[in-house]
Motif scaffolding. Structure first.
Motif, PDB file in Angstrom:
ATOM      1  N   GLN A 187       0.837  -1.097   0.036  1.00 47.93           N
ATOM      2  CA  GLN A 187      -0.081  -0.171  -0.119  1.00 47.93           C
ATOM      3  C   GLN A 187       0.882   1.207  -0.103  1.00 47.93           C
ATOM      4  OE1 GLN A 187      -2.494  -0.413   3.432  1.00 47.93           O
ATOM      5  NE2 GLN A 187      -3.622  -1.964   2.661  1.00 47.93           N
ATOM      6  N   TYR A 240       0.814   5.255   0.906  1.00 46.89           N
ATOM      7  CA  TYR A 240       0.112   6.627   1.881  1.00 46.89           C
ATOM      8  C   TYR A 240       0.929   7.946   1.593  1.00 46.89           C
ATOM      9  CZ  TYR A 240      -2.151   2.864   4.332  1.00 46.89           C
ATOM     10  OH  TYR A 240      -2.903   1.672   4.724  1.00 46.89           O
ATOM     11  N   GLN A 279       1.420  11.656   3.603  1.00 46.03           N
ATOM     12  CA  GLN A 279       1.189  12.413   4.657  1.00 46.03           C
ATOM     13  C   GLN A 279       1.545  13.998   4.650  1.00 46.03           C
ATOM     14  OE1 GLN A 279       3.443  10.888   8.295  1.00 46.03           O
ATOM     15  NE2 GLN A 279       2.007  12.177   9.675  1.00 46.03           N
ATOM     16  N   HIS A 297      -1.807  13.458   8.891  1.00 44.55           N
ATOM     17  CA  HIS A 297      -1.817  11.992   8.968  1.00 44.55           C
ATOM     18  C   HIS A 297      -1.634  11.297   7.851  1.00 44.55           C
ATOM     19  CE1 HIS A 297      -5.978  13.009   8.925  1.00 44.55           C
ATOM     20  NE2 HIS A 297      -6.439  11.882   8.232  1.00 44.55           N
ATOM     21  N   PRO A 298      -1.222   9.973   7.685  1.00 42.81           N
ATOM     22  CA  PRO A 298      -1.155   9.244   6.609  1.00 42.81           C
ATOM     23  C   PRO A 298      -2.508   9.126   5.912  1.00 42.81           C
ATOM     24  CG  PRO A 298       0.234   8.342   8.280  1.00 42.81           C
ATOM     25  CD  PRO A 298      -0.689   9.382   8.933  1.00 42.81           C
ATOM     26  N   PHE A 329      -4.327   7.116   2.695  1.00 44.09           N
ATOM     27  CA  PHE A 329      -4.361   5.878   1.963  1.00 44.09           C
ATOM     28  C   PHE A 329      -4.304   6.234   0.359  1.00 44.09           C
ATOM     29  CE2 PHE A 329      -4.755   1.459   0.368  1.00 44.09           C
ATOM     30  CZ  PHE A 329      -5.733   1.579  -0.646  1.00 44.09           C
ATOM     31  N   GLN A 369      -3.566   0.412  -3.498  1.00 45.91           N
ATOM     32  CA  GLN A 369      -3.044  -0.656  -2.704  1.00 45.91           C
ATOM     33  C   GLN A 369      -2.804  -1.620  -4.220  1.00 45.91           C
ATOM     34  OE1 GLN A 369      -4.468  -3.294   0.635  1.00 45.91           O
ATOM     35  NE2 GLN A 369      -5.542  -4.589  -1.081  1.00 45.91           N
ATOM     36  N   PHE A 414       4.674   7.162   2.225  1.00 43.80           N
ATOM     37  CA  PHE A 414       5.170   5.858   2.887  1.00 43.80           C
ATOM     38  C   PHE A 414       4.504   4.749   1.804  1.00 43.80           C
ATOM     39  CE2 PHE A 414       6.935   7.325   6.744  1.00 43.80           C
ATOM     40  CZ  PHE A 414       5.977   8.621   6.975  1.00 43.80           C
ATOM     41  N   PHE A 443       5.872  -0.552   7.606  1.00 42.94           N
ATOM     42  CA  PHE A 443       5.828   0.694   6.802  1.00 42.94           C
ATOM     43  C   PHE A 443       7.575   1.057   6.605  1.00 42.94           C
ATOM     44  CE2 PHE A 443       2.125   2.960   6.629  1.00 42.94           C
ATOM     45  CZ  PHE A 443       0.970   2.301   7.313  1.00 42.94           C
ATOM     46  N   LEU A 502       7.240   5.474  11.340  1.00 48.32           N
ATOM     47  CA  LEU A 502       5.995   4.981  11.576  1.00 48.32           C
ATOM     48  C   LEU A 502       6.142   3.311  12.333  1.00 48.32           C
ATOM     49  CD1 LEU A 502       3.460   5.663   8.914  1.00 48.32           C
ATOM     50  CD2 LEU A 502       2.972   5.812  11.459  1.00 48.32           C
ATOM     51  N   LEU A 541       4.024  11.486  18.069  1.00 46.28           N
ATOM     52  CA  LEU A 541       2.700  11.393  17.414  1.00 46.28           C
ATOM     53  C   LEU A 541       2.169  10.028  17.570  1.00 46.28           C
ATOM     54  CD1 LEU A 541       0.484  13.196  16.179  1.00 46.28           C
ATOM     55  CD2 LEU A 541       1.394  12.535  14.033  1.00 46.28           C
ATOM     56  N   LEU A 578      -0.699   7.718  16.393  1.00 46.10           N
ATOM     57  CA  LEU A 578      -1.757   7.419  15.220  1.00 46.10           C
ATOM     58  C   LEU A 578      -2.583   6.205  15.398  1.00 46.10           C
ATOM     59  CD1 LEU A 578       0.659   8.499  12.455  1.00 46.10           C
ATOM     60  CD2 LEU A 578      -1.419   9.865  13.139  1.00 46.10           C
ATOM     61  N   GLU A 599      -7.005  -1.474   3.490  1.00 43.74           N
ATOM     62  CA  GLU A 599      -6.342  -0.176   3.499  1.00 43.74           C
ATOM     63  C   GLU A 599      -6.722   0.511   5.023  1.00 43.74           C
ATOM     64  OE1 GLU A 599      -8.587  -1.312   0.890  1.00 43.74           O
ATOM     65  OE2 GLU A 599     -10.155   0.147   0.638  1.00 43.74           O
ATOM     66  N   GLN A 600      -5.994   1.226   5.356  1.00 40.70           N
ATOM     67  CA  GLN A 600      -6.167   1.632   6.731  1.00 40.70           C
ATOM     68  C   GLN A 600      -6.333   3.001   6.536  1.00 40.70           C
ATOM     69  OE1 GLN A 600      -3.179  -0.214   9.639  1.00 40.70           O
ATOM     70  NE2 GLN A 600      -1.997  -0.358   7.941  1.00 40.70           N
ATOM     71  N   PHE A 635      -6.275   6.687   8.861  1.00 38.91           N
ATOM     72  CA  PHE A 635      -5.721   7.042   9.810  1.00 38.91           C
ATOM     73  C   PHE A 635      -6.488   8.262  10.599  1.00 38.91           C
ATOM     74  CE2 PHE A 635      -1.440   4.976  10.311  1.00 38.91           C
ATOM     75  CZ  PHE A 635      -1.343   4.449   9.063  1.00 38.91           C
ATOM     76  N   GLY A 636      -6.365   8.370  11.823  1.00 38.13           N
ATOM     77  CA  GLY A 636      -6.907   9.543  12.631  1.00 38.13           C
ATOM     78  C   GLY A 636      -6.107  10.636  12.844  1.00 38.13           C
ATOM     79  N   PRO A 637      -6.367  11.640  13.137  1.00 38.84           N
ATOM     80  CA  PRO A 637      -5.193  12.869  12.828  1.00 38.84           C
ATOM     81  C   PRO A 637      -4.193  12.784  14.130  1.00 38.84           C
ATOM     82  CG  PRO A 637      -7.343  13.466  14.307  1.00 38.84           C
ATOM     83  CD  PRO A 637      -7.777  12.193  13.870  1.00 38.84           C
TER      84      PRO A 637
END
Lengths: 111, 113
Positions: free
Chosen positions: A33, A35, A37, A42-43, A45, A48, A88, A101, B43, B88, B90, B101-102, B104-106
């Protein structure tokens, strides 16, 4: 242990130039995947890839998954200032237990 | 759909204290993962929860723990805080366990002084 290496760590380009980041795994991945940022964010998506040799495009972004499913790349054509951020990759192995990652490539685009 | 929410957004603690961070996943998502992000280490995976069970755990000391509730909300706890825990944190939710797929929150920005 399992590692996903990503290069380069930083890339500074002039707006309009192309950009590529590479991801390499020591073992075969079931999928990968990507991503993005943004600074202070934040990352998010992007995409994929699952199949060997798969190529997917999103506008100016081209994603590739290697034939051996051990490497991947993200190529941006004609960068824009909106492309600034850290990209990423995240790979999962077949006995999936978590995503690994990469360390990320920080892209800076000069207008 | 509302995105992943994390509370609090910012936190300042002193060494030796403990902290609890909260994450609410996207509605319908049953898997929650936690990551630590620092400038030097990138990360780092902490753990993943699915159906209230910890499915995977990263290489972090036992001071880091978590749990998931029946509504999929998750909390992580760090006890005996150290300066190096400043980061941070996450949270990411996904539909199910597995390579989905993920989202993410802030994040929660934790500063340990």
């Amino acid at each position: 242990g399992q590692q996903v290496m990503q290069i380069p760590q930083y890339q500074h380009v002039q707006e309009g130039e192309d950009f590529t980041t590479y991801c390499n795994s020591s073992t075969t991945l079931s999928n990968i995947q990507w991503y993005k940022q943004r600074p202070g964010g934040h990352p998010v998506f992007l995409i994929q890839l699952v199949k060997s040799g798969e190529v997917k495009k999103q506008k100016r972004l081209t994603f590739q998954f290697g034939e051996a499913k051990k490497n991947s790349s993200l190529h941006i054509t004609a960068t824009q200032t909106t492309d600034v951020g850290t990209y990423f990759c995240a790979g999962a192995t077949y006995n999936f237990n978590k995503f690994y990652f990469g360390s990320g490539t920080k892209l800076n685009v000069k207008p | 759909k509302a995105g992943v929410t994390q509370t609090p957004r910012y936190l300042i603690k002193t060494r030796g204290q403990q902290v609890t961070l909260s994450c609410s996943p996207i509605s319908g998502h049953r898997s929650v993962s936690w990551y630590q992000q620092t400038p030097g280490q990138g990360l780092q995976f902490l753990f993943e929860y699915f159906s209230e069970t910890q499915r995977n755990k990263g290489n972090f000391p036992g001071r880091f723990s978590g749990r998931q509730f029946s509504n999929s909300r998750s909390e992580m706890n760090v006890s005996t805080l150290e300066l190096g825990d400043s980061a941070l944190y996450l949270c990411a939710s996904s539909l199910s366990d597995g390579p989905y797929e993920q989202y993410f929150g802030p994040g929660t920005r934790l500063t340990v002084t």
